[in-house]
Design an enzyme around this catalytic site. Structure first.
Site, PDB file in Angstrom:
ATOM      1  N   ASP A   1     -16.585 -15.409 -13.445  1.00 55.63           N
ATOM      2  CA  ASP A   1     -15.805 -16.437 -12.753  1.00 55.63           C
ATOM      3  C   ASP A   1     -15.228 -17.470 -13.718  1.00 55.63           C
ATOM      4  OD1 ASP A   1     -14.810 -18.411 -11.109  1.00 55.63           O
ATOM      5  OD2 ASP A   1     -16.636 -18.708  -9.963  1.00 55.63           O
TER       6      ASP A   1
ATOM      7  N   SER B   1       0.843  -1.186   0.000  1.00 48.39           N
ATOM      8  CA  SER B   1       0.000   0.000   0.000  1.00 48.39           C
ATOM      9  C   SER B   1       0.884   1.244   0.000  1.00 48.39           C
ATOM     10  CB  SER B   1      -0.971  -0.036   1.187  1.00 48.39           C
ATOM     11  OG  SER B   1      -1.950   0.968   1.058  1.00 48.39           O
TER      12      SER B   1
ATOM     13  N   ASP C   1     -11.722 -17.978 -16.861  1.00 45.07           N
ATOM     14  CA  ASP C   1     -10.388 -18.577 -16.849  1.00 45.07           C
ATOM     15  C   ASP C   1     -10.436 -20.100 -16.919  1.00 45.07           C
ATOM     16  OD1 ASP C   1     -11.367 -19.164 -14.346  1.00 45.07           O
ATOM     17  OD2 ASP C   1      -9.790 -18.131 -13.233  1.00 45.07           O
TER      18      ASP C   1
ATOM     19  N   ASP D   1     -14.433 -21.054  -9.589  1.00 45.29           N
ATOM     20  CA  ASP D   1     -13.850 -21.168  -8.247  1.00 45.29           C
ATOM     21  C   ASP D   1     -14.131 -19.961  -7.367  1.00 45.29           C
ATOM     22  OD1 ASP D   1     -12.329 -19.368  -9.635  1.00 45.29           O
ATOM     23  OD2 ASP D   1     -10.393 -20.334  -9.263  1.00 45.29           O
TER      24      ASP D   1
ATOM     25  N   HIS E   1      -6.908  -5.879  -0.543  1.00 46.43           N
ATOM     26  CA  HIS E   1      -5.809  -4.923  -0.416  1.00 46.43           C
ATOM     27  C   HIS E   1      -4.730  -5.481   0.500  1.00 46.43           C
ATOM     28  CE1 HIS E   1      -3.818  -1.128  -0.741  1.00 46.43           C
ATOM     29  NE2 HIS E   1      -3.883  -0.903   0.544  1.00 46.43           N
TER      30      HIS E   1
ATOM     31  N   ASP F   1      -8.529  -5.825  -5.274  1.00 49.13           N
ATOM     32  CA  ASP F   1      -8.151  -4.731  -4.361  1.00 49.13           C
ATOM     33  C   ASP F   1      -9.178  -3.599  -4.447  1.00 49.13           C
ATOM     34  OD1 ASP F   1      -6.962  -2.633  -2.960  1.00 49.13           O
ATOM     35  OD2 ASP F   1      -4.960  -3.066  -3.712  1.00 49.13           O
TER      36      ASP F   1
END
Length: 509
Positions: A254, A185, A257, A261, A434, A395
């Site tokens: 989802d 961060s 790819d 999952d 994050h 994030d």
């Protein structure tokens, strides 16, 4: 400074009683307490004491369990208006691994990172941290104190690094064999700032979810808050609907790819449209009103210049919605608004008054030192430095696309993927929020991977990440160096990282 450079000025910096023992290599050169007599220009050593193993309770913080160490407290004043607190912890006796670890800060950096120091100490490192020259988590400290703003922006971490090397040399009779920095961060911004501004400070750097594009990130917060709040400041989208929004986005993307999952593997390729949740009648907790749909769409798109259409800052990723409460939906005003009030010299500055054409240029031109955006890392590469970067693809604080854009700009500047990956590797983390947490595997040892690269010439081709439930590992997954991605082989358990390979993405990026 590299060790040789520090050594060249050591005789000037150290008191005679400490310098006389420089020839020793093993064991403490001097008792910890005598380090108060070390003389460093513009630095005061205010305390030095051996602390026994057990519980260490920092002022205002929770108790930490540590092994025995020498604690050195210092205050640096690189400018007449600076007052930068620094602490160096050196493991006792043979517990020291011979290395230095600088640890980064969070938020607006107004405190020492004691938990990160304790974690580094447990691994055998001498560790160093700084409060970056102020207390608290806002920027009021900078009103009328421009040099303190510079300390916070980048100077304090460099100063703390030099101080730590001299203190370690004075105490242990030798410089650290290697120096590493690890931050996420704000700490990630500090990490990239070190690589860009002071490329000889560290042999290896880990930067996570970096807020390196700090000035534009502040504008991103402003844009998203304005989008999510009515003119009277009331939220357009209640925080209670964020899980609904997140579930819909993940469900839509989802499987892109090849594996269902609960994770979005590539948010940039996710085209989920929030209008799919538009209410067909009266509003309820399972749908979005038209103003709510429009607000969400603006957050996804990100800050843009209304006159030119130029992207000012990345939008927040689909899949990050559960975390929008703290930084976008729930605050009563845009987060980090103090920087803009400072910039416009108006403590009552209205966040709705920002001109996205004229004022964006003004911010960029007035405070370029706030950010760490340089893509030219030739000096860092030339010094032998190695850099590992990671970012959570869910994030909700620093949009992952901005981090990806930085890496791609470095790749262009440094001459391509191969020259860049010879010293800099970037690992996106699907499902991670994050710096940690989230639905995906998010516990991994980036520092260990960096050590192997620096010390044993073993570049990280993958880093294993784990997902924990109640403290127990229930899934692993490889993190792959960008632009490759992790793909399930289709054989064996999908919870076992051994059944995944790092492959080229299905689409161009």
């Amino acid at each position: 400074m590299r060790n040789r450079e520090v050594g060249a000025v050591l005789a000037v910096l150290l008191g005679s009683s400490v310098a006389s023992a420089q020839g020793q290599v093993d064991g403490p050169v001097a008792p910890c307490a005598i380090l108060t007599r070390v003389t460093i220009p513009n630095v005061t050593i205010g305390g030095a004491a051996d602390l026994p193993a057990g519980s260490f309770a920092p002022s205002g913080g929770r108790p930490l369990t540590t092994d025995a160490f020498c604690r050195v407290e210092a205050t640096a004043s690189p400018s007449p208006d600076s007052s930068i607190r620094i602490e160096v912890w050196i493991p006792a006796g043979a517990a020291w691994n011979g290395k230095l670890l600088g640890v980064g800060n969070g938020g607006y950096s107004g405190s020492l990172s004691y938990p990160a120091m304790a974690a580094g100490l447990a691994r055998g490192y001498a560790v160093v941290s700084t409060d970056t020259g102020h207390a608290g988590d806002q920027v009021e400290f900078a009103n009328g104190h421009p040099e303190r703003l510079v300390d916070w922006a980048y100077r304090a971490v460099h100063v703390m690094t030099d101080v730590a090397k001299v203190v370690i040399r004075a105490h242990r009779g030798r410089f650290p064999e290697h120096a590493y920095f690890h931050g996420c961060s704000t700490g990630g911004q500090q990490a990239l700032s070190e690589a860009q501004r002071f490329p000889a400070d560290y042999d290896g750097i880990v930067t996570g979810d970096p807020g390196h594009n700090r000035a534009r990130l502040i504008l991103g917060f402003l844009w998203s808050w304005n989008a999510m709040h009515a003119p009277d400041g009331q939220p357009i989208l209640p925080a209670a609907k964020l899980p609904l929004l997140n579930e819909a986005a993940v469900a839509a993307c989802d499987s892109h790819d090849g594996l269902t999952d609960g994770l979005i593997g590539d948010p940039a390729a996710c085209l989920f449209d929030p209008s799919m949740l538009r209410c067909r009648g009266a509003e309820n907790d399972r749908c979005l009103t038209e103003p709510q749909v429009e607000a969400v769409a603006k957050v996804y798109v990100g800050a843009r210049n209304p006159r030119t259409g130029e992207q000012i800052f990345s939008g927040w990723a689909r899949g990050s919605e559960r975390g929008w409460g703290a930084y976008i939906v729930s605050p009563s005003e845009p987060v980090r608004l103090g920087i803009l009030r400072l910039l416009f010299s108006d403590p009552a500055w209205n966040p709705r008054s920002f001109d996205w054409d004229r004022d964006t240029r003004f911010v960029d031109e007035t405070m370029p030192f706030l950010s760490a955006n340089s893509a030219d890392l030739k000096a860092f590469k030339g010094s032998g430095g190695k850099l590992v970067m990671y970012t959570g693809l869910a994030d909700p604080v620093v949009p992952p696309q901005d981090t990806i854009r930085y890496y791609e700009s470095v790749t262009t500047t440094m001459g391509g993927v191969a020259p860049t990956q010879s010293f800099f590797r970037f690992f996106p983390v699907p499902g991670m929020g994050h710096c940690s947490g989230g639905a995906g595997p998010s516990t991994f040892d980036a520092l260990g991977a960096l050590e192997a690269w620096v010390e044993r010439a073993q570049p990280p081709d993958r880093i294993t990440a784990s997902h924990l439930t109640e403290g127990k590992i229930d899934a692993t997954r490889p993190l792959c160096p960008y632009p490759t991605v992790s793909r399930y082989s289709g054989r064996g358990s999908a919870s076992d990282g051994a059944n995944y390979a790092c492959v080229a993405p299905a689409r161009g990026r």
